[in-house]
Design a protein around this motif. Structure first.
Motif: not given
Length: 582
Positions: A171-192
């Motif tokens: 699950k930890t590995l999946i979470m790390h790749i989820n991080y990249y997936q989220f950044l790929h699709y999200n177009r809104r500015p993020l604080d953290n």
């Protein structure tokens, strides 16, 4: 009295208990996009699919899903894009690792479902809500009278997702790749992006791991949580379950019981997960919950089943080709990558369009491809990032286990420039080989990598086959050959009647070796090298080594029919032989 669905049971308090999977509507909708009616159907269909990616950068699961034909409800171009994104995100996670991670099939599926959800959530939200609610209405219509209907989705329901995965499943590995997936699709500015863990020790562990995955981070020392986890739900995930992790042989994450071959005797004890709790009533409730979900809590009983080789065949001096013990192409032969026409490859990057049109007497299917054979011109080769290509090919070489292959930095470009004759055939649009903008350069880079990955693999296999052919010897088949391996039959302890029946069958010592049996599924073919030949049919029975899969069973059955019915008796053995009971 209202009928219960097959997946519902009566709980201790008299109410109807519905299994967790039946309550996960989003998961059921995602499964339906690939033509699966349940998680079990999906995992059973995909568990034996090859892991990793082919030389063209397509995962073997992608090819398997494409092969489902009209059951697939996702456009092929979308599926290809999701597959490409997963490969790129995995490459980003692997960039700083000494040992590259290869995704298990269930890890890939978790990432594929994330790709689909994030794409729809960020790019087609209204359509996603429409599709999900249409799916809910269809499910509710099919429910039995008295069953509680599933609620419709709202936009707020799509702001939180959770993963249903076992301890030790990555699950930890999946979470790390989820991080990249989220950044790929999200177009809104993020604080953290906040990663919340239950204690400081796990915060320290996640670092270390985020460091390896090239994820920037800052650790928060303290965080207060109020009224979290007060009711049933997914707000608190995995508060226990951390400990010593066994990676499994070859980083497979599999326990030894799922792998062929011999294993160290103490490994079974190390693989056992022990759960302790101060309040015993909690563990009782936890165990009851697992049993309602269909998880075996009493373990398995193991029954030895010896095979009986056909001694008559062993007197016929049957020959077996094999390499002499201790000899290995990887250890004995250094191989320099160079041009060789025997390793010429074809890479297809064309877009395929399938259309259906009506006509007199029915419908006609029309298939078209956009693109034709292309050659990468020298000017375009100057635009390729050759250092990135070289590093990517070194990773590919390591992942494939080609440790004896020597790859020089200048070789990749030389292979593509070789023209007498050319070492590749590329089918693609002209814009792939002659990019007109910076945005089109990644397609050229991908074409170059696809050609070279495929060439390296074919080149290596050609030379490996040549070496093994020269060094292969023939030996007589005997009972010491690895083909002759006794079975271990595993049955859940809760299946007391089945255990008794299988025990009796084994103790009889004859029927299982002479005919097909109901207690222990097998296929009887008297021309086989040994008996019994078990098959995978009863889900409650597991065999080590595993029994024949359905396709393998059909092959043996067809071969048996040919021998008995079409070979004129020449292959059917001596007269008076016992029939096979088919």
């Amino acid at each position: 009295m209202p009928r219960r669905s097959r997946s519902s049971q009566t709980a201790n308090n008299g109410s109807t208990y519905i299994k967790l999977e039946e309550r996960l509507i989003l998961l059921a909708w995602l499964n339906s996009l690939f033509g699966y009616n349940s998680n079990k159907d999906m995992l059973t269909d995909l568990k034996d699919t090859g892991e990793g990616f082919d030389p063209e950068g397509r995962s073997f699961i992608y090819h398997h899903l494409v092969g489902r034909g009209d059951k697939l409800r996702i456009p092929l171009e979308k599926l290809k894009l999701y597959d490409e994104n997963i490969r790129k995100h995995l490459a980003a996670v692997n960039q700083g690792r000494i040992k590259a991670v290869t995704l298990r099939y269930f890890q890939y599926l978790a990432l594929l479902y994330t790709e689909i959800f994030l794409d729809w959530r960020f790019n087609h939200l209204d359509e996603l809500l429409h599709q999900l609610n249409a799916f809910v209405v269809t499910r509710n219509t099919a429910k039995a009278p008295g069953e509680q209907p599933d609620p419709l989705f709202t936009e707020d329901d799509l702001n939180k997702v959770a993963f249903w995965m076992d301890t030790g499943s990555g699950k930890t590995l999946i979470m790390h790749i989820n991080y990249y997936q989220f950044l790929h699709y999200n177009r809104r500015p993020l604080d953290n992006i906040l990663l919340i863990t239950p204690n400081e020790g796990l915060s320290e562990q996640h670092m270390v791991e985020m460091d390896a995955s090239n994820i920037p981070y800052e650790r928060v020392s303290n965080m207060g949580l109020l009224n979290i986890g007060r009711s049933e739900g997914s707000q608190i995930i995995q508060l226990f379950g951390r400990g010593v992790r066994l990676r499994g042989r070859d980083f497979s994450l599999k326990r030894s019981s799922a792998l062929d071959g011999e294993h160290p005797r103490p490994i079974r004890l190390l693989e056992t997960l022990n759960i302790f709790a101060v309040r015993a009533n909690y563990m009782t409730q936890f165990r009851a919950y697992l049993e309602r979900e269909g998880v075996e809590t009493e373990g398995h009983i193991e029954l030895p089943l010896a095979i009986r080789p056909n001694r008559n065949f062993l007197t016929k001096e049957l020959l077996v080709p094999e390499l002499p013990e201790g000899r290995s192409f990887t250890e004995e032969c250094w191989l320099l990558l160079a041009p060789d026409l025997a390793a010429k490859v074809t890479v297809d990057m064309t877009l395929k369009l399938d259309a259906i049109r009506s006509q007199v007497g029915g419908v006609a299917t029309l298939s078209m491809r956009a693109g034709q054979e292309q050659v990468i011109p020298p000017a375009s080769l100057n635009l390729v990032d050759w250092q990135a290509v070289y590093l990517e090919l070194l990773k590919f070489k390591e992942q494939k286990g080609f440790s004896n292959l020597i790859l020089r930095p200048e070789t990749p470009r030389q292979l593509l420039e070789f023209a007498e004759p050319r070492l590749y055939k590329l089918l693609a649009n002209e814009t792939v080989v002659k990019p007109q903008s910076f945005e089109q350069l990644p397609l050229l880079q991908e074409a170059v990598l696809s050609i070279l990955r495929k060439y390296i693999e074919k080149y290596y296999r050609v030379y490996q086959e040549r070496w093994e052919t020269r060094n292969m010897t023939y030996d007589f088949l005997d009972v010491c050959h690895p083909n002759f391996k006794n079975y271990t039959v595993k049955i859940p302890r809760s299946e007391k009647q089945l255990i008794a029946a299988v025990k009796q069958l084994i103790d009889e010592g004859q029927r299982i070796y002479e005919q097909e049996t109901r207690e222990l599924p097998n296929i009887y073919f008297d021309r086989h090298l040994y008996q019994p030949l078990l098959i995978e049919r009863d889900e409650r029975v597991k065999a080590i080594p595993p029994g024949l899969k359905e396709s393998e069973r059909r092959f043996v059955e067809d071969l048996r029919k040919y021998v008995r019915r079409e070979a004129g008796g020449k292959l059917a053995g001596p007269a008076g032989g016992k029939p096979g009971g088919a």
